[in-house]
Scaffold this motif. Structure first.
Motif, short mmCIF file in Angstrom:
data_model
loop_
_atom_site.label_atom_id
_atom_site.label_comp_id
_atom_site.label_asym_id
_atom_site.label_seq_id
_atom_site.Cartn_x
_atom_site.Cartn_y
_atom_site.Cartn_z
N VAL A 24 1.09 -0.99 -0.47
CA VAL A 24 -0.18 0.35 0.25
C VAL A 24 1.26 1.30 0.23
CG1 VAL A 24 -1.35 1.68 1.68
CG2 VAL A 24 -1.85 -0.78 1.18
N GLU A 25 0.54 2.41 -0.44
CA GLU A 25 1.27 3.38 -0.41
C GLU A 25 0.48 4.22 0.31
OE1 GLU A 25 0.78 4.79 -4.71
OE2 GLU A 25 2.47 3.42 -5.13
N ALA A 26 1.23 5.39 0.54
CA ALA A 26 0.80 6.17 2.13
C ALA A 26 0.66 7.73 1.45
CB ALA A 26 1.68 6.18 3.49
N ASP A 27 0.04 8.23 2.10
CA ASP A 27 0.17 10.08 1.96
C ASP A 27 1.90 10.68 2.59
OD1 ASP A 27 -0.38 9.81 4.84
OD2 ASP A 27 -1.63 11.31 5.40
N ASP A 28 2.61 9.60 3.05
CA ASP A 28 3.84 10.39 3.77
C ASP A 28 4.71 9.91 2.16
OD1 ASP A 28 4.01 8.02 4.24
OD2 ASP A 28 5.43 7.72 5.88
N LEU A 29 4.45 9.38 1.42
CA LEU A 29 5.35 8.85 0.16
C LEU A 29 5.65 7.67 0.15
CD1 LEU A 29 6.04 12.17 -1.20
CD2 LEU A 29 3.87 11.18 -1.66
N GLY A 30 5.41 6.85 1.27
CA GLY A 30 6.05 5.44 2.05
C GLY A 30 5.49 4.69 1.17
#
Length: 274
Positions: A24-30
């Motif tokens: 999964v991608e997240a809003d911290d670009l991680g």
């Protein structure tokens, strides 16, 4: 408290695990490997992942960083797999993410050699947390940038599935005969001397504090999340004091023949003799 991120895109499922984790991608670009609260094993799998992952990191073992991950099930609407859609729908809210290690490879004992000191620390740690899932059949180890990384601790601290066995769990021996690192002559005595003194009530209190209240609230037999945390602290503290003396390593400790397959024992022993 663990840092918190929000999932922004579901990339793909990882079907190697029984709980169907996903990238999964997240809003911290991680990018993270996400473990879902709605999976069949439930919240206790996530509790075990947090306690053991954070404890391993505090002891200096390589465990991917953990984050609290908020999930809006809407991100799975375009997922064609109905099983994945159902999992995402059941997992709205707070879940767990582990830092994704791009390019990592599953540990192969025939291709990657582990020193006795490192093997000893991993075996001792698994004995402490009662890990039943680091066998040669399912190593739950990755090799990334030439180093060994520990993953998937959901099948640990199994006493929390039946708190009535709390006292027995504190002194339960650990059979490492089928541990994937058993053939590498793990120096458990040195590991115990190094790691056991670091397992303090203060350290365990800090580690268990990283478990969200929502995953502990309502646990039968306890009146608060903190009461559940104290139970984890009690068992792990007692186990740390003497678990090094209760580890069975099969052939190498004189307790009987190794249960590892012959091809693995012969290969490792052959390399060690060179």
């Amino acid at each position: 408290m663990l840092p918190e991120v929000t999932a922004t895109r579901y990339v793909t499922p990882l079907r190697e695990g029984g709980s169907l984790p996903g990238i999964v991608e997240a809003d911290d670009l991680g990018t993270y490997v996400m473990k879902f609260i709605g999976a069949g094993q439930g919240r206790k799998t996530l509790v075990a992942e947090v306690i053991c992952g954070q404890l391993g990191r505090r002891l200096g073992l390589r465990v991917p960083e953990l984050v609290r991950m908020q999930l809006d099930p809407v991100i799975g609407l375009s997922e064609p797999d109905e099983e994945v859609q159902d999992l995402l729908k059941a997992s709205g809210g707070l879940n767990l993410g582990m830092d994704y290690l791009p390019g990592s490879l599953g540990f192969d004992p025939l291709a990657f050699e582990v020193g006795a000191a490192e093997a000893g620390q991993v075996v001792w740690f698994d004995a402490l947390i009662g890990n039943v899932d680091r066998s040669w059949r399912n190593p739950n180890l990755l090799v990334w940038h030439g180093n060994l990384w520990l993953i998937d601790h959901g099948a640990t601290i199994i006493w929390h599935h039946s708190w009535r066995g709390l006292d027995a769990a504190a002194t339960k021996p650990y059979d490492a005969s089928e541990h994937v690192l058993a053939p590498f002559a793990p120096d458990v005595a040195a590991a115990a001397a190094t790691l056991a003194p670091r397992i303090t009530e203060e350290l365990l209190t800090e580690v268990t504090a990283d478990v969200p209240d929502a995953w502990l609230d309502g646990e039968p037999g306890f009146d608060s999340p903190d009461a559940v945390r104290r139970a984890y602290v009690r068992v792990l503290l007692e186990r740390a004091a003497a678990i090094g003396e209760r580890i069975t390593l099969g052939e190498r400790s004189g307790d009987g023949p190794s249960k590892a397959p012959d091809w693995l024992r012969v290969w490792v022993d052959g390399k060690a003799a060179k």
